[in-house]
Design a protein around this motif. Structure first.
Motif, PDB file in Angstrom:
ATOM      1  N   SER A   1       0.828  -1.212   0.000  1.00 30.91           N
ATOM      2  CA  SER A   1       0.000   0.000   0.000  1.00 30.91           C
ATOM      3  C   SER A   1       0.860   1.259   0.000  1.00 30.91           C
ATOM      4  N   ILE A   2       2.003   1.205   0.672  1.00 31.11           N
ATOM      5  CA  ILE A   2       2.897   2.371   0.672  1.00 31.11           C
ATOM      6  C   ILE A   2       3.480   2.591  -0.721  1.00 31.11           C
ATOM      7  N   LYS A   3       3.799   1.502  -1.435  1.00 31.48           N
ATOM      8  CA  LYS A   3       4.297   1.643  -2.803  1.00 31.48           C
ATOM      9  C   LYS A   3       3.247   2.287  -3.700  1.00 31.48           C
ATOM     10  N   ASP A   4       1.979   1.893  -3.531  1.00 36.02           N
ATOM     11  CA  ASP A   4       0.907   2.488  -4.328  1.00 36.02           C
ATOM     12  C   ASP A   4       0.774   3.971  -4.041  1.00 36.02           C
ATOM     13  N   ARG A   5       0.820   4.327  -2.763  1.00 31.19           N
ATOM     14  CA  ARG A   5       0.714   5.740  -2.396  1.00 31.19           C
ATOM     15  C   ARG A   5       1.901   6.534  -2.922  1.00 31.19           C
ATOM     16  N   LEU A   6       3.089   5.953  -2.858  1.00 26.51           N
ATOM     17  CA  LEU A   6       4.275   6.622  -3.363  1.00 26.51           C
ATOM     18  C   LEU A   6       4.189   6.821  -4.868  1.00 26.51           C
ATOM     19  N   ALA A   7       3.644   5.848  -5.577  1.00 23.36           N
ATOM     20  CA  ALA A   7       3.478   5.989  -7.029  1.00 23.36           C
ATOM     21  C   ALA A   7       2.545   7.149  -7.343  1.00 23.36           C
ATOM     22  N   ASN A   8       1.475   7.297  -6.558  1.00 24.86           N
ATOM     23  CA  ASN A   8       0.563   8.424  -6.768  1.00 24.86           C
ATOM     24  C   ASN A   8       1.254   9.750  -6.482  1.00 24.86           C
ATOM     25  N   VAL A   9       2.028   9.802  -5.423  1.00 23.82           N
ATOM     26  CA  VAL A   9       2.736  11.042  -5.093  1.00 23.82           C
ATOM     27  C   VAL A   9       3.750  11.376  -6.181  1.00 23.82           C
ATOM     28  N   GLU A  10       4.474  10.372  -6.676  1.00 21.88           N
ATOM     29  CA  GLU A  10       5.429  10.609  -7.756  1.00 21.88           C
ATOM     30  C   GLU A  10       4.728  11.098  -9.013  1.00 21.88           C
ATOM     31  N   ARG A  11       3.567  10.538  -9.297  1.00 18.19           N
ATOM     32  CA  ARG A  11       2.825  10.974 -10.484  1.00 18.19           C
ATOM     33  C   ARG A  11       2.396  12.426 -10.345  1.00 18.19           C
ATOM     34  N   ILE A  12       1.958  12.796  -9.148  1.00 15.55           N
ATOM     35  CA  ILE A  12       1.526  14.174  -8.921  1.00 15.55           C
ATOM     36  C   ILE A  12       2.709  15.132  -9.027  1.00 15.55           C
ATOM     37  N   VAL A  13       3.832  14.752  -8.441  1.00 14.71           N
ATOM     38  CA  VAL A  13       4.996  15.643  -8.433  1.00 14.71           C
ATOM     39  C   VAL A  13       5.593  15.784  -9.820  1.00 14.71           C
ATOM     40  N   THR A  14       5.686  14.698 -10.566  1.00 12.64           N
ATOM     41  CA  THR A  14       6.322  14.769 -11.878  1.00 12.64           C
ATOM     42  C   THR A  14       5.372  15.213 -12.975  1.00 12.64           C
ATOM     43  N   ASP A  15       4.094  15.145 -12.732  1.00 12.31           N
ATOM     44  CA  ASP A  15       3.114  15.551 -13.736  1.00 12.31           C
ATOM     45  C   ASP A  15       3.102  17.071 -13.835  1.00 12.31           C
TER      46      ASP A  15
END
Length: 102
Positions: A72-86
């Protein structure tokens, strides 16, 4: 002829050091709960007590729980990375689409 009497004390010291090392290793294995090996490598007393099995069961459950949490932490981190890099434009567009949906 070379005098072999000079090597007798050295051989005694090396032999005593080897015996003391073997005793120390055996004592450490017993102290920390490792099974002792027999002459052919078989376990002298295998530790498969109920307490050990219960401990393995608890550790396995904890391991499964931690793996689920890590997923679940990996999923949340992927969302945060998508938001930051988008780009900011696409993020604004998605927020506006969510507002319009409500």
């Amino acid at each position: 002829m070379f005098p072999f009497e000079a090597f007798i004390p050295v051989a005694i010291v090396v032999g005593l050091a080897a015996i003391c090392g073997w005793v120390l290793v055996t004592w450490l294995r017993i102290r920390h709960g490792y099974p002792l090996d027999g002459a052919w490598g078989q376990a002298v007393y295998p530790r498969t007590s109920d307490e050990a099995m219960e401990r393995i069961k608890l550790l396995s459950q904890e391991n499964a729980q931690l793996r689920a949490e890590l997923g679940s932490i990996k999923d949340r981190l992927a969302n945060v990375e998508r938001i930051v890099t988008d780009g900011a434009h696409s993020l604004d567009r998605e927020i506006e689409m969510l507002r319009k949906a409500n």
